[in-house]
Design an enzyme around this catalytic site. Structure first.
Site, short mmCIF file in Angstrom:
data_model
loop_
_atom_site.label_atom_id
_atom_site.label_comp_id
_atom_site.label_asym_id
_atom_site.label_seq_id
_atom_site.Cartn_x
_atom_site.Cartn_y
_atom_site.Cartn_z
N ASP A 169 2.11 10.33 3.77
CA ASP A 169 3.01 11.27 4.41
C ASP A 169 2.21 12.20 5.32
O ASP A 169 1.82 13.30 4.93
CB ASP A 169 3.76 12.07 3.34
CG ASP A 169 5.05 12.65 3.88
OD1 ASP A 169 5.37 12.40 5.05
OD2 ASP A 169 5.74 13.36 3.12
N LYS B 263 10.97 3.55 -0.47
CA LYS B 263 10.73 4.98 -0.64
C LYS B 263 10.75 5.44 -2.10
O LYS B 263 11.33 4.80 -2.97
CB LYS B 263 11.81 5.77 0.13
CG LYS B 263 11.91 5.45 1.61
CD LYS B 263 10.73 5.95 2.40
CE LYS B 263 10.78 7.43 2.65
NZ LYS B 263 11.39 7.80 3.93
N CYS C 166 0.48 45.84 -12.44
CA CYS C 166 0.77 46.73 -13.56
C CYS C 166 -0.44 47.63 -13.75
O CYS C 166 -1.57 47.16 -13.76
CB CYS C 166 1.02 45.90 -14.81
SG CYS C 166 0.86 46.87 -16.32
N CYS D 128 6.32 47.90 -15.22
CA CYS D 128 5.91 46.57 -15.67
C CYS D 128 6.92 46.03 -16.69
O CYS D 128 7.21 46.71 -17.69
CB CYS D 128 4.53 46.65 -16.30
SG CYS D 128 4.02 45.15 -17.15
N LYS E 197 2.71 4.64 1.17
CA LYS E 197 3.15 5.16 2.46
C LYS E 197 2.70 6.62 2.55
O LYS E 197 3.20 7.49 1.84
CB LYS E 197 4.67 5.07 2.60
CG LYS E 197 5.16 5.50 3.97
CD LYS E 197 6.64 5.18 4.15
CE LYS E 197 7.10 5.39 5.57
NZ LYS E 197 6.97 6.77 6.04
N CYS F 151 5.03 45.91 -20.28
CA CYS F 151 4.58 47.08 -21.05
C CYS F 151 5.20 48.39 -20.59
O CYS F 151 4.96 49.43 -21.21
CB CYS F 151 3.05 47.18 -21.03
SG CYS F 151 2.39 47.81 -19.49
N TYR G 277 -3.97 1.76 8.37
CA TYR G 277 -3.11 0.73 7.77
C TYR G 277 -2.81 -0.43 8.71
O TYR G 277 -2.05 -1.31 8.36
CB TYR G 277 -1.81 1.34 7.27
CG TYR G 277 -1.06 2.17 8.29
CD1 TYR G 277 -0.50 1.58 9.42
CD2 TYR G 277 -0.92 3.54 8.12
CE1 TYR G 277 0.17 2.34 10.36
CE2 TYR G 277 -0.25 4.31 9.05
CZ TYR G 277 0.30 3.71 10.17
OH TYR G 277 0.95 4.46 11.10
N GLU H 170 0.85 -1.20 0.00
CA GLU H 170 0.00 0.00 0.00
C GLU H 170 0.88 1.24 0.00
O GLU H 170 2.08 1.15 0.28
CB GLU H 170 -0.94 0.01 1.20
CG GLU H 170 -0.24 0.10 2.54
CD GLU H 170 -1.21 -0.05 3.71
OE1 GLU H 170 -2.28 0.56 3.68
OE2 GLU H 170 -0.86 -0.78 4.65
N CYS I 29 -1.44 46.78 -21.62
CA CYS I 29 -0.43 45.76 -21.32
C CYS I 29 -0.76 44.43 -22.02
O CYS I 29 -1.82 43.86 -21.82
CB CYS I 29 -0.37 45.54 -19.81
SG CYS I 29 0.86 44.31 -19.35
S1 IVH Z 1 2.92 0.37 8.82
C1 IVH Z 1 4.64 -1.60 12.59
N1 IVH Z 1 1.83 1.45 6.68
O1 IVH Z 1 5.27 5.49 8.42
C2 IVH Z 1 4.75 -0.71 11.40
N2 IVH Z 1 3.06 2.81 8.17
O2 IVH Z 1 8.11 5.09 9.02
C3 IVH Z 1 3.69 0.28 11.37
N3 IVH Z 1 3.11 5.17 7.52
O3 IVH Z 1 4.98 6.07 11.76
C4 IVH Z 1 3.74 1.12 10.17
N4 IVH Z 1 1.89 4.96 5.71
O4 IVH Z 1 2.83 6.34 10.53
C5 IVH Z 1 2.57 1.64 7.79
N5 IVH Z 1 0.78 2.32 4.79
C6 IVH Z 1 1.52 2.49 5.89
C7 IVH Z 1 2.01 3.75 6.25
C8 IVH Z 1 2.77 3.86 7.41
C9 IVH Z 1 2.54 5.80 6.48
C10 IVH Z 1 3.95 5.80 8.57
C11 IVH Z 1 3.60 5.36 9.95
C12 IVH Z 1 4.88 5.22 10.68
C13 IVH Z 1 5.91 5.58 9.67
C14 IVH Z 1 7.06 4.63 9.76
#
Ligand code: IVH
Length: 670
Positions: free
Chosen positions: A119, A316, A428, A410, A117, A413, A227, A115, A434
């Site tokens: 942010d 990543k 402007c 500007c 990750k 012009c 997650y 899935e 212009c």
């Molecule tokens: S699993 C036991 N799944 O990434 C492991 N973490 O670097 C639990 N995060 O603090 C993490 N998306 O908040 C997992 N799909 C995802 C995630 C995820 C974002 C974050 C999570 C954690 C950090 C770890």
């Protein structure tokens, strides 16, 4: 007071319906009913709860935002720690992770639940008997902060779990994110108000959750994507990570819509590539994909090293922020004449794309971020949004940096640049001339409440400008049928009609003409006041800022804009050109007070009348009145035609005199 059983039943069924529709809307993104219907159900429940306060339960959908600001966040201990993840930065690191997993499990091929990750900010939700009882931040992994009141305001977090089969106690783990659109609008507002902007959506999400006042959090469009899980008691989950997430989803929690079980390192690498290609189009920032051994029994066998599980890895993506150098700061002129400083950057790859420019929004933003030519800066590129400079790396500033200076003329012009007091934008003032503003100027000039040139719309203006047939509004009046008929989507008939519309538009009024010029800050009402006060265009053109502020409703900001506009020789030339082309209006001298019988009176017009509303409005304005859009205590008269609706009701309720057209004619002595 005891609650009648039918009320109890109705309240419960409303609650269930609202929980369900909330889930359809915020979790599944697939509403079943229109928003208005949802609002109606909500209002019905609110009304019942107002009548019978004992009905209110903490998990009622009406109770998302409640309570007073907190003095401080309480500490929460995580009974199952919230861990972090090991990173894989490239294919070989991912393969190494997979190899370690296979060796420990003694398997040839391992299935992973994959899935994105997210942010954002890690949050743990505790549900007891299906009710949300606590939400906590990750903190140091063992102890976090209690943000229950804040998290309750997030619509994709259910206050009670849906369906059945949930354990008596479950900690659900996930990430709270702020979608990019919400982040952009939050920062846009901060910039307008001269406030502090957030560096990225993650900081904005954290800042929004860490508001002691949950009412502030409620205004931020946060989402929670789940997650995983922590403590589970009194019940069982599925056999796999994927099965568990499917359960969470069925219980009303939002999970990623990109979940997939992949086979081995090859499957993981393909998934990473696929999501990487989608990355820019997602609604929120992601910084990689997470792969977790799918079988929960295998997860248990693998266990943990220090603070990360052996069964999961964060694979990543290249970062969305990079460091580069500012080579120059130039200025771009937009369609409305606003000057935007743009940093020219030493080319840098940001999340897979070469970035060479970044917007700096306005002069104040450059000062606030303290960006100089020669500085090393952090640039961020996410989604389709124009790359932004997030900040300067102060330690790397060379001695010979050059500050940015907003040009006084500007760059397109050569007209003067004006920055009105209290405004963040520099503009402007060569509006009519212009080239950067041509299309916008012409569309506004032709619009209905301006010169009212029927048939001259945006598409046509685009063609006229792109073919260089028209540079300024004055050129419009030189267009002939043959030229027009040669344009796309223009037949002989529409060309003839447009020429006729142009001819008709020559006879106008001074207020319309003034409004048509598109002077910043000068709307219809101000144009009307200016015309009335000065009587002639010449008088307005030669007015000083001081005399301009004598006009009712004209303050120093408007006065400065008007004065700067007419000071530009190019604008004056275009105005001369328009008059030579035959644009004219009845020359009225300053209307004596006795010809302004409605001066100081505010009217509102509603319902169907014998003439177009705009025509009646023009008459009223000429007689010195103001015309407002809605009825209030300040309204002096409501002019009501047939089928008048809520405005009429409101006028009656406030005791505002209501006139029909005959009564209006009598009032003005006509
Ligand atoms: S699993 C036991 N799944 O990434 C492991 N973490 O670097 C639990 N995060 O603090 C993490 N998306 O908040 C997992 N799909 C995802 C995630 C995820 C974002 C974050 C999570 C954690 C950090 C770890």
């Amino acid at each position: 007071m005891s609650i009648p059983p039918e009320v109890l039943a109705r309240a419960e069924s409303l609650r269930q319906a609202l929980h369900h529709h909330n889930y359809r809307y915020y979790v599944l993104d697939d509403p079943e009913i229109p928003d208005a219907e949802y609002d109606r159900l909500m209002r019905e429940l609110e009304a019942l709860e107002a009548e019978y306060p004992e009905l209110v339960t903490p998990d009622s959908p009406t109770q998302r935002v409640g309570g007073e600001p907190l003095a401080a966040f309480a500490e929460v201990e995580h009974r199952v720690p919230m861990l972090s993840l090991e990173n894989a930065l490239d294919e070989s690191e991912l393969r190494a992770f997979d190899r370690r997993v296979r060796e420990r499990l003694g398997r040839e091929l391992v299935d992973y639940l994959a899935e994105p990750k997210f942010d954002g900010l890690a949050i743990s939700l505790t549900y007891e008997t299906g009710r949300l009882v606590q939400a906590a931040t990750r903190g140091d992994g063992r102890r976090g902060e209690d943000v229950t009141a804040q998290v309750r305001t997030i619509r994709s977090v259910p206050l009670r779990l849906l369906g059945e089969g949930w354990p008596a106690l479950i900690e659900v783990r996930g990430e709270v994110v702020l979608p990019r659109a919400g982040f952009e609008s939050l920062n846009a507002r901060a910039r307008e108000e001269g406030g502090k902007t957030f560096a990225n959506p993650r900081n904005a999400a954290a800042g929004s959750l860490r508001q002691l006042d949950p009412r502030v959090t409620a205004t931020r469009p946060l989402e929670m994507l789940c997650y995983g899980f922590g403590l589970v008691e009194g019940g069982r989950l599925a056999e796999t990570q994927g099965g568990t997430l499917a359960l969470l989803r069925a219980w009303g929690l939002r999970t990623s819509s990109h979940l997939r079980v992949v086979h081995g390192a090859e499957g993981a690498i393909a998934y990473h590539r696929e999501i990487g290609a989608l990355r820019d189009r997602l609604d929120y920032d992601i910084d990689g994909v997470v792969l977790k051994v799918d079988a929960l029994a295998d997860q248990e066998r693998l266990g943990f090293v220090s603070r990360a599980p052996r069964w999961a890895v964060a694979y990543k993506f290249p970062p969305q922020e990079e460091i580069t150098r500012v080579l120059d700061i130039q200025v771009q002129v937009g369609r409305t004449g606003v000057l935007t400083p743009v940093a020219r950057l030493e080319p840098v790859q940001v999340a897979g794309v070469t970035v060479t420019n970044a917007t700096l929004h306005n002069e104040d933003e450059v000062r606030r971020k303290d960006v100089h030519v020669g500085d090393s800066v952090i640039v961020r590129r996410a989604g389709d949004v124009i790359p932004q400079i997030m900040g300067v790396i102060a330690e790397r500033r060379p001695p010979d940096v050059r500050p940015f200076v907003m040009p006084s003329l500007c760059p397109v012009c050569g007209s003067e640049v004006v920055r009105a007091e209290g405004e963040v934008a520099s503009r402007c003032s060569g509006g009519l001339y212009c080239p950067a503003q041509r299309k916008e100027t012409l569309c506004h000039f032709a619009s209905r409440r301006a010169m009212d040139i029927e048939g001259l719309g945006e598409k046509l203006v685009d063609q006229l400008v792109e073919r260089d047939l028209v540079r300024t509004p004055a050129d419009l009046y030189a267009l002939d049928e043959d030229t027009l008929a040669g344009l796309e989507r223009m037949g002989g008939k529409s060309a003839a009609n447009l020429v006729e519309a142009l001819a008709r538009s020559r006879a106008t009024t001074l207020p319309r003409f003034l409004y048509a010029l598109g002077i910043p800050q000068v709307g219809e009402a101000t144009a009307q006041s200016l015309a009335q006060h000065f009587g002639t265009l010449e008088a307005i053109m030669s007015a000083t800022p001081a005399t301009l502020t004598e006009v009712p409703d004209v303050g120093p900001v408007v006065a400065a804009e008007v004065h700067a506009f007419f000071r530009q020789p190019h604008n004056r030339e275009v105005i001369d050109g328009l008059r030579v082309a035959g644009v004219a209006w009845p020359e009225v001298d300053r209307p004596p007070v006795e010809r302004q019988p409605l001066a100081g009176k505010t009217f509102v017009i509603t319902g169907t009348l014998s003439r177009p509303r705009d025509a009646i409005k023009d008459d009223l304005l000429t007689l010195g009145a103001k015309v407002a859009g809605s009825v209030s205590k300040k309204t002096d008269y409501l002019i009501a035609g047939s089928d008048a609706g809520s405005k009429l009701e409101k006028a009656r309720a406030l005791g505002v005199p209501v006139l029909d057209e005959d009564a209006l004619a009598r009032l003005v002595g006509g």
